[in-house]
Design an enzyme around this catalytic site. Structure first.
Site, PDB file in Angstrom:
ATOM      1  N   HIS A 161       0.941  -1.089   0.145  1.00 19.40           N
ATOM      2  CA  HIS A 161      -0.121   0.025  -0.106  1.00 19.40           C
ATOM      3  C   HIS A 161       0.883   1.182  -0.088  1.00 19.40           C
ATOM      4  CE1 HIS A 161      -3.158  -2.727   2.221  1.00 19.40           C
ATOM      5  NE2 HIS A 161      -3.686  -2.271   0.872  1.00 19.40           N
ATOM      6  N   CYS A 248      -2.968   1.368   9.823  1.00 19.22           N
ATOM      7  CA  CYS A 248      -4.132   0.213   9.110  1.00 19.22           C
ATOM      8  C   CYS A 248      -5.157  -0.238  10.228  1.00 19.22           C
ATOM      9  CB  CYS A 248      -3.557  -0.916   8.426  1.00 19.22           C
ATOM     10  SG  CYS A 248      -2.071  -1.634   9.253  1.00 19.22           S
TER      11      CYS A 248
HETATM   12  C1  CIR Z   1      -3.918  -7.776   3.829  1.00 20.54           C
HETATM   13  O1  CIR Z   1      -3.076  -8.157   2.918  1.00 20.54           O
HETATM   14  O2  CIR Z   1      -5.027  -6.971   3.286  1.00 20.54           O
HETATM   15  C2  CIR Z   1      -3.657  -7.418   5.544  1.00 20.54           C
HETATM   16  N1  CIR Z   1      -3.073  -8.840   5.658  1.00 20.54           N
HETATM   17  C3  CIR Z   1      -2.854  -6.440   5.812  1.00 20.54           C
HETATM   18  C4  CIR Z   1      -3.536  -4.973   5.344  1.00 20.54           C
HETATM   19  C5  CIR Z   1      -2.661  -3.836   5.991  1.00 20.54           C
HETATM   20  N2  CIR Z   1      -3.523  -2.667   5.606  1.00 20.54           N
HETATM   21  C6  CIR Z   1      -2.711  -1.551   5.602  1.00 20.54           C
HETATM   22  O3  CIR Z   1      -1.774  -1.500   5.826  1.00 20.54           O
HETATM   23  N3  CIR Z   1      -3.517  -0.599   5.043  1.00 20.54           N
END
Ligand code: CIR
Length: 253
Positions: A161, A248
């Protein structure tokens, strides 16, 4: 009043998405303990924290940031780019509707909140494996009436991201990892630089002068102090195993 929405960690978090299988595996009890410390840090930085209940069907649901993008009193409920995460938005939309007007996205657009970095009236948005061109167009259309300019940013290979390498600090300042993105992408923003070998620390939650950062990154900590912020380090080893970090785990609005 600054609000922060978070979500409790399900037992299924042990099977959260990750680019590489974590070794050692995720310790869910430790993850929950670290999440409590994160929520406490948000509260001590002045946020009123609401934590949504566990949903075992959603292993990645602690990462609420990806499910909504808030501008002023409106929230765009996203269509997360990972199909296994699309169910997560329901509970978030219901909760945010108590505070904000919620706006929908539609197929085939996909967008993760982790790709959206708002600075003033600009949203920088990463074009990633999770966020497609249709999603970016829907983001721009949703907030154009509010005077928001959307600036797409190409991400280097292997970056999940946009906010894996940068995050907003308020007042036209951002944290940015050295060697990640061309600083000219961010025009005249003031940069607090994160050393390349501390890139993970470029993702931090700023609330006023407080900045919640990952534990164990002394040079980023020092750079924030030098820029007159008050960094507060929290442990996040377990969310890191699922490719998550600090922003997140909340939606701050
Ligand atoms: C994913 O792969 O979607 C989750 N395991 C991690 C998401 C992390 N989100 C973020 O950094 N905004």
């Amino acid at each position: 009043m600054i609000r922060a929405l978070t979500r409790h960690i399900p037992a299924s978090f042990a099977h959260a998405l990750s680019a590489a299988p974590p070794d050692p595996p995720i310790d869910v009890a430790l993850a929950r303990q670290q999440h409590r410390m994160y929520c406490t840090a948000l509260a001590e930085c002045g946020a009123a924290v609401t934590t949504l209940p566990v949903d075992e069907r959603c292993p990645d649901s602690v990462f609420v940031e990806d499910t909504a993008v808030v501008v002023d009193r409106q929230a765009l409920i996203t269509r997360p780019g990972a199909p296994s995460r699309q169910l997560e938005t329901e509970a978030v939309a219901v909760e945010l509707a108590a505070w904000l007007e919620v706006l929908p996205m539609s197929e085939p657009g996909t967008l993760d909140g982790g790709d959206c970095m708002r600075v003033g009236r600009t949203i920088y948005v990463g074009r990633s494996a999770r966020t497609n061109a249709v999603g970016i167009a829907q983001l721009a259309q949703a907030f154009a009436p509010r005077g928001i300019e959307v600036v797409p940013v190409e991400l280097p290979a292997g970056v999940l991201h946009l906010k894996c390498v940068c995050s907003p600090l308020g007042g036209g300042r951002i944290l940015l990892a050295e060697g990640s993105l061309d600083r000219r992408v961010f025009r005249d923003l003031e940069i607090v630089w994160v050393p390349a070998d501390e890139t993970y620390a470029a993702n931090a939650v700023a609330i006023g002068t407080h900045v919640i950062i990952a534990e164990g990154f002394p040079r980023t900590h020092a750079a924030l102090v030098a820029a007159r912020f008050e960094p507060r380090a929290v442990p996040c080893s377990e969310v890191r195993k699922a490719d998550g970090s600090l922003t997140c785990q909340s939606i701050v609005f």
